[in-house]
Design a protein around this motif. Structure first.
Motif, PDB file in Angstrom:
ATOM      1  N   ALA A   6       0.686  -1.089  -0.057  1.00  0.00           N
ATOM      2  CA  ALA A   6       0.032  -0.124   0.033  1.00  0.00           C
ATOM      3  C   ALA A   6       0.832   1.173   0.117  1.00  0.00           C
ATOM      4  O   ALA A   6       1.708   1.452   0.752  1.00  0.00           O
ATOM      5  CB  ALA A   6      -0.874   0.029   1.097  1.00  0.00           C
ATOM      6  N   LEU A   7       0.930   2.010  -1.151  1.00  0.00           N
ATOM      7  CA  LEU A   7       1.702   3.293  -1.236  1.00  0.00           C
ATOM      8  C   LEU A   7       0.713   4.463  -0.765  1.00  0.00           C
ATOM      9  O   LEU A   7      -0.197   4.737  -1.444  1.00  0.00           O
ATOM     10  CB  LEU A   7       2.358   3.139  -2.525  1.00  0.00           C
ATOM     11  N   LYS A   8       1.368   5.100   0.144  1.00  0.00           N
ATOM     12  CA  LYS A   8       0.728   6.322   0.431  1.00  0.00           C
ATOM     13  C   LYS A   8       0.976   7.693   0.242  1.00  0.00           C
ATOM     14  O   LYS A   8       2.279   7.765  -0.101  1.00  0.00           O
ATOM     15  CB  LYS A   8       0.610   6.175   2.048  1.00  0.00           C
ATOM     16  N   ARG A   9       0.286   8.464  -0.017  1.00  0.00           N
ATOM     17  CA  ARG A   9       0.479   9.993  -0.322  1.00  0.00           C
ATOM     18  C   ARG A   9       1.328  10.703   0.467  1.00  0.00           C
ATOM     19  O   ARG A   9       1.252  10.576   1.859  1.00  0.00           O
ATOM     20  CB  ARG A   9      -0.795  10.745  -0.725  1.00  0.00           C
ATOM     21  N   GLY A  10       2.438  11.296  -0.074  1.00  0.00           N
ATOM     22  CA  GLY A  10       3.481  12.185   0.794  1.00  0.00           C
ATOM     23  C   GLY A  10       4.443  11.305   1.492  1.00  0.00           C
ATOM     24  O   GLY A  10       5.042  11.969   2.459  1.00  0.00           O
ATOM     25  N   GLN A  11       4.219   9.993   1.177  1.00  0.00           N
ATOM     26  CA  GLN A  11       5.717   9.124   1.701  1.00  0.00           C
ATOM     27  C   GLN A  11       6.279   8.568   0.893  1.00  0.00           C
ATOM     28  O   GLN A  11       6.089   8.390  -0.410  1.00  0.00           O
ATOM     29  CB  GLN A  11       4.795   8.083   2.589  1.00  0.00           C
ATOM     30  N   ILE A  12       7.435   8.262   1.213  1.00  0.00           N
ATOM     31  CA  ILE A  12       8.728   7.483   0.274  1.00  0.00           C
ATOM     32  C   ILE A  12       8.596   6.018   0.951  1.00  0.00           C
ATOM     33  O   ILE A  12       9.212   5.914   2.246  1.00  0.00           O
ATOM     34  CB  ILE A  12       9.778   8.208   0.720  1.00  0.00           C
ATOM     35  N   THR A  13       8.367   5.228   0.167  1.00  0.00           N
ATOM     36  CA  THR A  13       8.272   3.726   0.604  1.00  0.00           C
ATOM     37  C   THR A  13       9.387   3.066   0.034  1.00  0.00           C
ATOM     38  O   THR A  13       9.760   3.190  -1.081  1.00  0.00           O
ATOM     39  CB  THR A  13       6.761   2.947   0.017  1.00  0.00           C
ATOM     40  N   GLY A  14      10.153   2.110   0.674  1.00  0.00           N
ATOM     41  CA  GLY A  14      11.242   1.518   0.109  1.00  0.00           C
ATOM     42  C   GLY A  14      10.962  -0.082   0.004  1.00  0.00           C
ATOM     43  O   GLY A  14      10.025  -0.609   0.639  1.00  0.00           O
ATOM     44  N   LEU A  15      11.353  -0.672  -1.082  1.00  0.00           N
ATOM     45  CA  LEU A  15      11.070  -2.097  -1.422  1.00  0.00           C
ATOM     46  C   LEU A  15      12.629  -2.735  -1.209  1.00  0.00           C
ATOM     47  O   LEU A  15      13.516  -2.335  -2.031  1.00  0.00           O
ATOM     48  CB  LEU A  15      10.607  -2.071  -2.992  1.00  0.00           C
ATOM     49  N   LEU A  16      12.882  -3.555  -0.309  1.00  0.00           N
ATOM     50  CA  LEU A  16      14.087  -4.012   0.217  1.00  0.00           C
ATOM     51  C   LEU A  16      14.023  -5.397  -0.009  1.00  0.00           C
ATOM     52  O   LEU A  16      13.210  -6.176   0.246  1.00  0.00           O
ATOM     53  CB  LEU A  16      14.270  -3.422   1.489  1.00  0.00           C
ATOM     54  N   GLY A  17      15.198  -6.351  -0.253  1.00  0.00           N
ATOM     55  CA  GLY A  17      15.324  -7.624  -0.398  1.00  0.00           C
ATOM     56  C   GLY A  17      16.560  -7.986  -1.192  1.00  0.00           C
ATOM     57  O   GLY A  17      17.151  -7.320  -1.921  1.00  0.00           O
ATOM     58  N   PRO A  18      16.897  -9.321  -1.198  1.00  0.00           N
ATOM     59  CA  PRO A  18      17.994  -9.883  -1.867  1.00  0.00           C
ATOM     60  C   PRO A  18      17.780  -9.857  -3.423  1.00  0.00           C
ATOM     61  O   PRO A  18      16.728  -9.801  -3.854  1.00  0.00           O
ATOM     62  CB  PRO A  18      18.325 -11.281  -1.324  1.00  0.00           C
ATOM     63  N   ASN A  19      18.764 -10.187  -4.173  1.00  0.00           N
ATOM     64  CA  ASN A  19      18.721 -10.071  -5.496  1.00  0.00           C
ATOM     65  C   ASN A  19      17.621 -11.327  -5.949  1.00  0.00           C
ATOM     66  O   ASN A  19      17.880 -12.508  -5.253  1.00  0.00           O
ATOM     67  CB  ASN A  19      19.861 -10.216  -6.259  1.00  0.00           C
ATOM     68  N   GLY A  20      16.754 -11.392  -6.849  1.00  0.00           N
ATOM     69  CA  GLY A  20      16.092 -12.424  -7.161  1.00  0.00           C
ATOM     70  C   GLY A  20      14.576 -12.535  -6.165  1.00  0.00           C
ATOM     71  O   GLY A  20      13.723 -13.382  -6.468  1.00  0.00           O
ATOM     72  N   ALA A  21      14.494 -11.578  -5.293  1.00  0.00           N
ATOM     73  CA  ALA A  21      13.550 -11.638  -4.436  1.00  0.00           C
ATOM     74  C   ALA A  21      12.065 -11.193  -5.022  1.00  0.00           C
ATOM     75  O   ALA A  21      11.113 -11.641  -4.606  1.00  0.00           O
ATOM     76  CB  ALA A  21      13.724 -10.521  -3.079  1.00  0.00           C
ATOM     77  N   ASP A  23      22.018   2.613   3.852  1.00  0.00           N
ATOM     78  CA  ASP A  23      21.927   4.135   4.418  1.00  0.00           C
ATOM     79  C   ASP A  23      20.957   4.945   3.572  1.00  0.00           C
ATOM     80  O   ASP A  23      20.328   5.765   4.166  1.00  0.00           O
ATOM     81  CB  ASP A  23      23.409   4.533   4.007  1.00  0.00           C
ATOM     82  N   VAL A  24      20.819   4.447   2.199  1.00  0.00           N
ATOM     83  CA  VAL A  24      19.600   5.024   1.603  1.00  0.00           C
ATOM     84  C   VAL A  24      18.153   5.105   2.425  1.00  0.00           C
ATOM     85  O   VAL A  24      17.713   5.798   2.407  1.00  0.00           O
ATOM     86  CB  VAL A  24      19.565   4.824   0.173  1.00  0.00           C
ATOM     87  N   ILE A  25      18.127   3.521   2.434  1.00  0.00           N
ATOM     88  CA  ILE A  25      16.624   3.385   3.021  1.00  0.00           C
ATOM     89  C   ILE A  25      16.593   4.046   4.169  1.00  0.00           C
ATOM     90  O   ILE A  25      15.322   4.579   4.546  1.00  0.00           O
ATOM     91  CB  ILE A  25      16.720   1.706   3.259  1.00  0.00           C
ATOM     92  N   LYS A  26      17.475   4.293   5.174  1.00  0.00           N
ATOM     93  CA  LYS A  26      17.428   4.697   6.297  1.00  0.00           C
ATOM     94  C   LYS A  26      17.067   6.049   6.329  1.00  0.00           C
ATOM     95  O   LYS A  26      16.374   6.637   7.101  1.00  0.00           O
ATOM     96  CB  LYS A  26      18.675   4.586   7.259  1.00  0.00           C
ATOM     97  N   GLU A  27      17.873   6.653   5.490  1.00  0.00           N
ATOM     98  CA  GLU A  27      17.927   8.287   5.256  1.00  0.00           C
ATOM     99  C   GLU A  27      16.556   8.853   4.558  1.00  0.00           C
ATOM    100  O   GLU A  27      15.857   9.722   5.098  1.00  0.00           O
ATOM    101  CB  GLU A  27      19.068   8.782   4.309  1.00  0.00           C
ATOM    102  N   LEU A  28      15.924   7.862   3.554  1.00  0.00           N
ATOM    103  CA  LEU A  28      14.976   8.336   2.946  1.00  0.00           C
ATOM    104  C   LEU A  28      13.619   8.143   3.211  1.00  0.00           C
ATOM    105  O   LEU A  28      12.339   8.766   3.117  1.00  0.00           O
ATOM    106  CB  LEU A  28      14.913   8.302   1.306  1.00  0.00           C
ATOM    107  N   CYS A  29      13.409   6.592   3.462  1.00  0.00           N
ATOM    108  CA  CYS A  29      12.090   5.908   3.433  1.00  0.00           C
ATOM    109  C   CYS A  29      11.387   5.976   4.981  1.00  0.00           C
ATOM    110  O   CYS A  29      11.687   6.182   5.924  1.00  0.00           O
ATOM    111  CB  CYS A  29      12.293   4.442   3.186  1.00  0.00           C
ATOM    112  N   ASP A  30      10.017   6.306   4.729  1.00  0.00           N
ATOM    113  CA  ASP A  30       9.222   6.316   5.928  1.00  0.00           C
ATOM    114  C   ASP A  30       8.812   4.767   6.168  1.00  0.00           C
ATOM    115  O   ASP A  30       8.424   4.634   7.585  1.00  0.00           O
ATOM    116  CB  ASP A  30       7.798   7.313   5.591  1.00  0.00           C
ATOM    117  N   GLU A  31       8.482   4.174   5.234  1.00  0.00           N
ATOM    118  CA  GLU A  31       8.092   2.633   5.451  1.00  0.00           C
ATOM    119  C   GLU A  31       9.030   1.839   4.468  1.00  0.00           C
ATOM    120  O   GLU A  31       9.240   2.393   3.398  1.00  0.00           O
ATOM    121  CB  GLU A  31       6.694   2.597   5.392  1.00  0.00           C
TER     122      GLU A  31
END
Length: 567
Positions: A342-357, A529-537
Motif C-alpha cells: 500500500a503506497l501512501k500519499r506524501g510518503q517514500i516507501t522502500g522495497l528491500l530484499g536480496p537479488n531475485g526476491a 543508508d539510503v533506506i534509512k535516510e529516505l524511507c518512511d516505510e
C-alpha cells in the motif's frame, strides 16, 4: 533534353519512395521488406481504376493511398503486437503474396502481361505525356510528400517515434501509445509509397510485376542508408545519387564488351567509398537544437517547486496505489506470491530484499508491464490490473528502470518534453488540423521542461545529448523525466545505485521534495543508508513474498531479517 527530364521524373518517384521508407526505417526503427509491394498496390490500383473504370485524377490516387494504407495496417497489426523480427517475416510474406496475386489474378491485373494503355494525366485539355510536362506533376507530388513527412517528424508525434525507436519500454513508461504510433507510421509510409506507385502508372502508362520485386525495396533501402537514416533531406540526396550515378557512368568511355561489368564495379566502388567516409550517411540525423520544433529559452532561474509539483499540497497519508495478494507465475515458476503493498500519499516507501526476491517483478505488475496471475491492483480505489503501461501513466502511475533506459540520442530537454502528458501533437491528424495550437503547446511544454530541469539542476545541460551526461546526471534526468509525466505515483528502480556520497546528498533533497508536495514515491534500493535516510516505510521481500513491513529502524533491528539480509 527529354532524357534529362526522364531522369528527373525518376528522381521524383524514388524521392517519394525514399522519404516514405526513411519514415519507417529511419525514424521509427521498423524494418520491413514490403515497400515494393506497397508501391505496386498504388500503381495497380491507379492502373485498374483509370483503365477499366475511367476513374479520373485525383480519385484514383486517393483510392491507391487508402488501399495501400489499409492493407499495410491490417497486415502489420499482428506483427507489431509482438517483436520487431516478426515484422520482417510478415512484410516479406506480404511482398511475396502481393506479387503472386498480381501474377495469378489475371482477370483483374492481366497477370504477367501487365496493364498497358493507362490514361495519362490531362490538365486544361492538354495530355501530360511528355517527360517535361510530367516533371511538373512529379515535382509537386514530391514537394507535397516532403512537406507532409517533414511536418510529421518535426512534431510531438515525430519525437515520440524517435523515443520509441530507442527504447519501446521506456517510451511506454512515459505514456506513449506504441501500437498507435507503429500502425500510424506503417500506414502513412505505405500511403506515400502508393503516391509514387500512382505516379508510376500514369507516367509509364504501363504496370508490370517485374517493376516491383524485392530488389526494388533493397534499392530504396540503399538510398535511405546512403543519404542518412532519420534525415529527409538525406533521402533526397540518396535518391539523386543512386538514380543519376548509373546514368553518369554510361558516359565513361569503356571497351564495349566489358563496359557493363566495369560500370557495375565502379558503381559499387563509389558507394563503398561514400559509406566508408560517411558511415552514418551523407546527411546524418539532426540532433540538438536542429531537431527541436520550437526554440527553447536557456535562461536559468529559481525553480518554484510548489508551482511545478501539482500534487496534493503536502497532505500525508491516504493509500493511493495498492496491490493485494499479488501472484505472478512464469511457466510453472512463481516469481511473486501473496505480495501486498500500500503506497501512501506524501510518503517514500522502500522495497528491500536480496537479488531475485521479486522487487522488479512487483514494479512490473504495478505499472502494467506484466499482468498478475492472481490478485488485485487498485489506484485510488479503482482496479487497474488490465490497463496497459501507457494508460497507467495517464492514470497517474509512472516508473523508472534499473538500467535507466534514457533516450540517449535525444537531448536532455527532449527526454523531458517527450514525457509531458496531454500533447495534442501526439495524434498526427492534429498536426495538420490545428497547427497553431500545436506550436503554442510546444512553446508551453518547452518552458515547463526547462522548469523541471531547473528543479533537478540540469538546466545547463538542456541541449546536450543524454549520452554525454555523467552517471549522476543521468540519474537526475531519470527523476526529471518521471516528474514530467505528471503522475501521482512515482516508482524508482534503484535510483541511487552506483552513486557516491556527494551525489547522493544532491539527489536526496529532490526525492524528499517530491514527497513533501504530495507525490507517492516508492524506491527499490539495496543501499541500507539510503533506506534509512529516505524511507518512511519499508517492505522486505524474499522469495517473492512480503516477509515484513515497518520503519527502516524496525526492520533492521529484526533478528530474523538481520540474519537473512542485513548481516
Amino acid at each position: 533534353m527529354e532524357y534529362i527530364y526522364h531522369i528527373a521524373v525518376l528522381f521524383c518517384l524514388y524521392g517519394i519512395l525514399t522519404i516514405s521508407f526513411n519514415l519507417l526505417v529511419g525514424f521509427t526503427g521498423m524494418f520491413a521488406l514490403s515497400h515494393a509491394a506497397l508501391y505496386a498496390i498504388g500503381a495497380y490500383t491507379t492502373a485498374i481504376l483509370a483503365t477499366d473504370f475511367g476513374i479520373p485524377f485525383p480519385l484514383d490516387m486517393i483510392a491507391s493511398v487508402l488501399v495501400a494504407a489499409v492493407i499495410s495496417a491490417v497486415i502489420a497489426l499482428p506483427a507489431l503486437r509482438v517483436t520487431g523480427h516478426y515484422l520482417v517475416i510478415v512484410s516479406l510474406a506480404l511482398q511475396i503474396i502481393v506479387l503472386q496475386v498480381i501474377l495469378n489474378w489475371k482477370s483483374l491485373t492481366r497477370g504477367s502481361d501487365g496493364i498497358s494503355g493507362v490514361p495519362s494525366y490531362n490538365a486544361f485539355g492538354f495530355a501530360i505525356t511528355s517527360p517535361d510536362r510530367f516533371l511538373i506533376v512529379a515535382l509537386i507530388a514530391l514537394a507535397a510528400c516532403y512537406w507532409f513527412t517533414h511536418r510529421l517528424v518535426r512534431s510531438p508525434f515525430g519525437r515520440g517515434l524517435r523515443a520509441m525507436r530507442e527504447n519501446e519500454s521506456a517510451a511506454q513508461a512515459v505514456g506513449l501509445n506504441i501500437l498507435y504510433m507503429k500502425l500510424s507510421t506503417f500506414a502513412i509510409s505505405a500511403a506515400l509509397a502508393a503516391v509514387a506507385g500512382s505516379l508510376f502508372a500514369r507516367y509509364f502508362r504501363y504496370v508490370g510485376v517485374d517493376s516491383f520485386t524485392i530488389n526494388e525495396t533493397i534499392y530504396v533501402l540503399a538510398m535511405v542508408i546512403l543519404g542518412g537514416m532519420g534525415n529527409l533531406r538525406g533521402s533526397l540526396v540518396g535518391a539523386a545519387i543512386l538514380v543519376a550515378l548509373p546514368e553518369l557512368l554510361k558516359f565513361v568511355p569503356l571497351p564495349v564488351d566489358i563496359a557493363d561489368k566495369i560500370r557495375l564495379i565502379l558503381y559499387g566502388l563509389v558507394l563503398m567509398l561514400i559509406l566508408l567516409v560517411r558511415p552514418q550517411g551523407l546527411l546524418p540525423e539532426p540532433r540538438g537544437r536542429k531537431a527541436m520544433l520550437v526554440s527553447v529559452e536557456d535562461e536559468s532561474g529559481p525553480s518554484d517547486a510548489g508551482k511545478l509539483l501539482d500534487g496534493e499540497g503536502g497532505r500525508q497519508g491516504g493509500v493511493v496505489l495498492q496491490g493485494s495478494n499479488l501472484r505472478k507465475q512464469f511457466s510453472g515458476v512463481t516469481a511473486i506470491k501473496d505480495f501486498s503493498i500500500a503506497l501512501k500519499r506524501g510518503q517514500i516507501t522502500g522495497l528491500l530484499g536480496p537479488n531475485g526476491a521479486g522487487k522488479t517483478t512487483a514494479f512490473n505488475l504495478l505499472t502494467g508491464f506484466l499482468k498478475p496471475t492472481d490478485g488485485v491492483i487498485t489506484l485510488n480505489g479503482r482496479s487497474i490490473a488490465d490497463r496497459k503501461p501507457h494508460e497507467l501513466v495517464s492514470a497517474g502511475v509512472a516508473r523508472s528502470f534499473q538500467d535507466l533506459r534514457l533516450f540517449t540520442n535525444m537531448t536532455v530537454i527532449e527526454n523531458v518534453i517527450v514525457a509531458l502528458p496531454d500533447q495534442s501533437g501526439r495524434r498526427w491528424p492534429n498536426l495538420f488540423l490545428h497547427p497553431a495550437r500545436i506550436r503554442a503547446e510546444e512553446r508551453a511544454n518547452a518552458a515547463r521542461a526547462m522548469e523541471i530541469l531547473r528543479f533537478v539542476e540540469l538546466e545547463n545541460k538542456a541541449h546536450e545529448t543524454a549520452a554525454d551526461l555523467s552517471y549522476a546526471e543521468e540519474k537526475l534526468l531519470v527523476v526529471a523525466r518521471l516528474l514530467a509525466t505528471g503522475a501521482e505515483v512515482l516508482l524508482f528502480d534503484e535510483p541511487m545505485s552506483g552513486l557516491d556520497q556527494t551525489t547522493l546528498a544532491d539527489i536526496f533533497p529532490v526525492l524528499r521534495r517530491l514527497a513533501e508536495h504530495g507525490k507517492v514515491v516508492c524506491i527499490i534500493e539495496h543501499n541500507l543508508d539510503v533506506i534509512k535516510e529516505l524511507c518512511d516505510e519499508v517492505y522486505f521481500l524474499d522469495e517473492g513474498r512480503t516477509m515484513a513491513v515497518g520503519t527502516p529502524d524496525a526492520l533492521m533491528n529484526d533478528p530474523e531479517l538481520a540474519e537473512r539480509y542485513f548481516k
